[in-house]
Design a protein around this motif. Sequence first.
Motif, PDB file in Angstrom:
ATOM      1  N   ARG A 191       0.828  -1.203   0.000  1.00  0.00           N
ATOM      2  CA  ARG A 191       0.000   0.000   0.000  1.00  0.00           C
ATOM      3  C   ARG A 191       0.866   1.257   0.000  1.00  0.00           C
ATOM      4  O   ARG A 191       0.571   2.236  -0.701  1.00  0.00           O
ATOM      5  CB  ARG A 191      -0.931  -0.016   1.211  1.00  0.00           C
ATOM      6  N   ASP A 192       1.960   1.234   0.763  1.00  0.00           N
ATOM      7  CA  ASP A 192       2.869   2.386   0.775  1.00  0.00           C
ATOM      8  C   ASP A 192       3.540   2.578  -0.585  1.00  0.00           C
ATOM      9  O   ASP A 192       3.719   3.714  -1.049  1.00  0.00           O
ATOM     10  CB  ASP A 192       3.931   2.197   1.857  1.00  0.00           C
ATOM     11  N   LEU A 193       3.907   1.465  -1.231  1.00  0.00           N
ATOM     12  CA  LEU A 193       4.534   1.576  -2.552  1.00  0.00           C
ATOM     13  C   LEU A 193       3.554   2.127  -3.584  1.00  0.00           C
ATOM     14  O   LEU A 193       3.930   2.926  -4.454  1.00  0.00           O
ATOM     15  CB  LEU A 193       5.057   0.205  -2.996  1.00  0.00           C
ATOM     16  N   ALA A 194       2.289   1.715  -3.493  1.00  0.00           N
ATOM     17  CA  ALA A 194       1.284   2.248  -4.414  1.00  0.00           C
ATOM     18  C   ALA A 194       1.095   3.749  -4.195  1.00  0.00           C
ATOM     19  O   ALA A 194       0.963   4.528  -5.156  1.00  0.00           O
ATOM     20  CB  ALA A 194      -0.035   1.504  -4.232  1.00  0.00           C
ATOM     21  N   THR A 195       1.102   4.178  -2.932  1.00  0.00           N
ATOM     22  CA  THR A 195       0.987   5.610  -2.645  1.00  0.00           C
ATOM     23  C   THR A 195       2.182   6.379  -3.186  1.00  0.00           C
ATOM     24  O   THR A 195       2.039   7.469  -3.761  1.00  0.00           O
ATOM     25  CB  THR A 195       0.859   5.821  -1.131  1.00  0.00           C
ATOM     26  N   ASP A 196       3.384   5.802  -3.022  1.00  0.00           N
ATOM     27  CA  ASP A 196       4.581   6.465  -3.550  1.00  0.00           C
ATOM     28  C   ASP A 196       4.525   6.577  -5.071  1.00  0.00           C
ATOM     29  O   ASP A 196       4.930   7.603  -5.641  1.00  0.00           O
ATOM     30  CB  ASP A 196       5.829   5.689  -3.132  1.00  0.00           C
ATOM     31  N   LEU A 197       4.032   5.529  -5.733  1.00  0.00           N
ATOM     32  CA  LEU A 197       3.960   5.573  -7.193  1.00  0.00           C
ATOM     33  C   LEU A 197       2.984   6.649  -7.661  1.00  0.00           C
ATOM     34  O   LEU A 197       3.286   7.414  -8.595  1.00  0.00           O
ATOM     35  CB  LEU A 197       3.544   4.200  -7.733  1.00  0.00           C
ATOM     36  N   HIS A 198       1.825   6.733  -7.032  1.00  0.00           N
ATOM     37  CA  HIS A 198       0.856   7.760  -7.415  1.00  0.00           C
ATOM     38  C   HIS A 198       1.430   9.163  -7.178  1.00  0.00           C
ATOM     39  O   HIS A 198       1.201  10.077  -7.988  1.00  0.00           O
ATOM     40  CB  HIS A 198      -0.443   7.570  -6.627  1.00  0.00           C
ATOM     41  N   ARG A 199       2.169   9.333  -6.085  1.00  0.00           N
ATOM     42  CA  ARG A 199       2.755  10.644  -5.808  1.00  0.00           C
ATOM     43  C   ARG A 199       3.828  10.987  -6.837  1.00  0.00           C
ATOM     44  O   ARG A 199       3.902  12.128  -7.314  1.00  0.00           O
ATOM     45  CB  ARG A 199       3.351  10.656  -4.399  1.00  0.00           C
ATOM     46  N   GLU A 200       4.666  10.016  -7.204  1.00  0.00           N
ATOM     47  CA  GLU A 200       5.710  10.278  -8.195  1.00  0.00           C
ATOM     48  C   GLU A 200       5.113  10.605  -9.556  1.00  0.00           C
ATOM     49  O   GLU A 200       5.600  11.506 -10.261  1.00  0.00           O
ATOM     50  CB  GLU A 200       6.628   9.053  -8.297  1.00  0.00           C
ATOM     51  N   LEU A 201       4.061   9.896  -9.934  1.00  0.00           N
ATOM     52  CA  LEU A 201       3.429  10.197 -11.217  1.00  0.00           C
ATOM     53  C   LEU A 201       2.762  11.564 -11.199  1.00  0.00           C
ATOM     54  O   LEU A 201       2.790  12.298 -12.199  1.00  0.00           O
ATOM     55  CB  LEU A 201       2.406   9.108 -11.557  1.00  0.00           C
ATOM     56  N   ALA A 202       2.157  11.928 -10.056  1.00  0.00           N
ATOM     57  CA  ALA A 202       1.502  13.234  -9.968  1.00  0.00           C
ATOM     58  C   ALA A 202       2.529  14.364 -10.000  1.00  0.00           C
ATOM     59  O   ALA A 202       2.325  15.388 -10.670  1.00  0.00           O
ATOM     60  CB  ALA A 202       0.666  13.307  -8.695  1.00  0.00           C
ATOM     61  N   GLU A 203       3.648  14.208  -9.287  1.00  0.00           N
ATOM     62  CA  GLU A 203       4.673  15.252  -9.294  1.00  0.00           C
ATOM     63  C   GLU A 203       5.284  15.416 -10.674  1.00  0.00           C
ATOM     64  O   GLU A 203       5.534  16.533 -11.131  1.00  0.00           O
ATOM     65  CB  GLU A 203       5.758  14.906  -8.270  1.00  0.00           C
ATOM     66  N   ASP A 204       5.508  14.312 -11.362  1.00  0.00           N
ATOM     67  CA  ASP A 204       6.075  14.412 -12.701  1.00  0.00           C
ATOM     68  C   ASP A 204       5.087  15.058 -13.664  1.00  0.00           C
ATOM     69  O   ASP A 204       5.469  15.811 -14.557  1.00  0.00           O
ATOM     70  CB  ASP A 204       6.464  13.014 -13.201  1.00  0.00           C
ATOM     71  N   GLY A 205       3.778  14.776 -13.474  1.00  0.00           N
ATOM     72  CA  GLY A 205       2.780  15.402 -14.337  1.00  0.00           C
ATOM     73  C   GLY A 205       2.693  16.901 -14.106  1.00  0.00           C
ATOM     74  O   GLY A 205       2.475  17.681 -15.043  1.00  0.00           O
ATOM     75  N   GLU A 206       2.866  17.357 -12.847  1.00  0.00           N
ATOM     76  CA  GLU A 206       2.832  18.795 -12.571  1.00  0.00           C
ATOM     77  C   GLU A 206       4.043  19.512 -13.167  1.00  0.00           C
ATOM     78  O   GLU A 206       3.941  20.640 -13.645  1.00  0.00           O
ATOM     79  CB  GLU A 206       2.779  19.022 -11.062  1.00  0.00           C
ATOM     80  N   ARG A 207       5.214  18.834 -13.138  1.00  0.00           N
ATOM     81  CA  ARG A 207       6.400  19.465 -13.720  1.00  0.00           C
ATOM     82  C   ARG A 207       6.257  19.627 -15.221  1.00  0.00           C
ATOM     83  O   ARG A 207       6.774  20.558 -15.814  1.00  0.00           O
ATOM     84  CB  ARG A 207       7.641  18.629 -13.388  1.00  0.00           C
ATOM     85  N   ARG A 208       5.546  18.682 -15.835  1.00  0.00           N
ATOM     86  CA  ARG A 208       5.361  18.779 -17.277  1.00  0.00           C
ATOM     87  C   ARG A 208       4.230  19.748 -17.630  1.00  0.00           C
ATOM     88  O   ARG A 208       4.159  20.249 -18.720  1.00  0.00           O
ATOM     89  CB  ARG A 208       5.067  17.392 -17.860  1.00  0.00           C
TER      90      ARG A 208
END
Length: 208
Positions: A191-208
């Motif tokens: 569950r923690d890894l899934a949360t980390d993945l969603h956060r990493e994808l969201a941060e990368d989407g905001e940078r783009r």
Amino acid sequence: MSRWWTEAVAALGDVVPLPLAALLLLLAALLAALAWYFFPAWVPRRLPRPRLRLPRPRRPRLRLRLPRLRLPRLRLPRRRRAARLGEPAVPVPAPRTPEPAAPGHASLADRLAAEGRYAEAVRERLRDMVRALVDRQVVEPRPGMTVTELTTVAARVRPEVRPTLHAAGTIFSDLWYAQRPATPEHDRRMRDLATDLHRELAEDGERR
């Protein structure tokens, strides 16, 4: 003047003691008596003959070489190939169906974990992670894709997600391939890894 045999015996006594000479004469007489008694049993009937072995002529063997028939190789589906290599396939995410949001609504993975079905909860969380990667167009859904292939393909587009996907793939392989007993710690870590993945994808989407 003494006789000649007296002188011969005296000369022999100087070389060989007379008792030993008498014993030797007795043994010689005994051997002669045995040879005469058992004659002709000790005489060989056939004398050994030399045998000459000539090599036999070998006949030439005819070898017929038939052409080999090459059959086309059958390619197994990707899912069978993944199972043969000893690595489980990644669960393909089902198409997302809109569900009405309700307060206190728990996901399928949370409901499975609450029922003690931690292995299925881990699989569902990995399926949700794959669905997030597909929605972000990081990977394309492909049946039979292994966790190693998923990590490699996703890392080419988003290198920052490699550690998260690698850790999630290790947990999934331990439970579904190595058949290790699932525990609440596995579900919490997933569950923690899934949360980390969603956060990493969201941060990368905001940078783009």
